[in-house]
Design an enzyme around this catalytic site. Structure first.
Site, short mmCIF file in Angstrom:
data_model
loop_
_atom_site.label_atom_id
_atom_site.label_comp_id
_atom_site.label_asym_id
_atom_site.label_seq_id
_atom_site.Cartn_x
_atom_site.Cartn_y
_atom_site.Cartn_z
N HIS A 64 2.66 1.84 2.46
CA HIS A 64 3.87 1.17 2.23
C HIS A 64 3.82 0.23 1.22
CE1 HIS A 64 5.66 2.09 6.46
NE2 HIS A 64 5.33 3.12 6.05
N GLU A 66 4.28 -3.03 1.28
CA GLU A 66 3.58 -4.03 1.73
C GLU A 66 1.97 -4.05 1.80
OE1 GLU A 66 7.60 -3.85 4.06
OE2 GLU A 66 6.18 -2.64 3.26
#
Length: 155
Positions: A64, A66
């Site tokens: 992801h 993040e």
């Protein structure tokens, strides 16, 4: 890395500036036919990490935006803790990314649009570090439009 002086501005302008950069990361994901989510990690007005969703490219559900930004920031700063840092992410973090943020001890998370189905807030999960501040809704419309348009094309 990038440096921007906000001494003459306000915190809201700072959040908008960095969220625009996170949106640029999301557009990189879109260009690679990935879910368009982008993230930037900032420390003392300096970008120390960036990332965008790469789950398809890496065939890895943990890739992801993040997570990419956390890894990049940790490498730049030379340590796993991201105290005195802010994560700017275009979409509300999922449970996995919110949990990872706990371990980084990041000071602040600013997100764009809510993620009603998969976002950590909808799970009633208290996953953030107790000292982490959370702010949502920064350029939410722009982030939501990227996501909506991506999924309309997929259907």
């Amino acid at each position: 890395m990038s440096f921007y002086n906000f001494e003459e501005t306000n915190p809201e302008a700072e959040d908008i500036h960095y969220m625009k950069l996170a949106l640029e990361e999301a557009k990189k994901a879109l260009a690679e036919d990935e879910i368009p989510i982008g993230a930037i990690v900032v420390s003392k007005n300096r970008i120390v990490g960036r990332g965008y969703n790469l789950t398809e490219k890496f065939n890895d559900v943990t890739a992801h935006a993040e997570m990419q930004a956390f890894t990049s920031a940790a490498q730049t700063l030379g340590g796993k803790y991201l105290r005195d840092c802010t994560l700017y992410v275009t979409i509300e973090p999922c449970v996995m990314c919110a949990g990872a943020s706990y371990w980084t001890q990041i000071s602040r998370i600013v997100y764009g649009a809510r993620e009603e189905k998969r976002g950590f807030i909808s799970k009633n999960a208290n996953l953030l570090h107790p000292k982490t501040e959370l702010k949502g809704g920064v350029l939410a419309d722009e982030a939501a439009i990227l996501m909506r348009d991506f999924f309309v094309k997929k259907r």
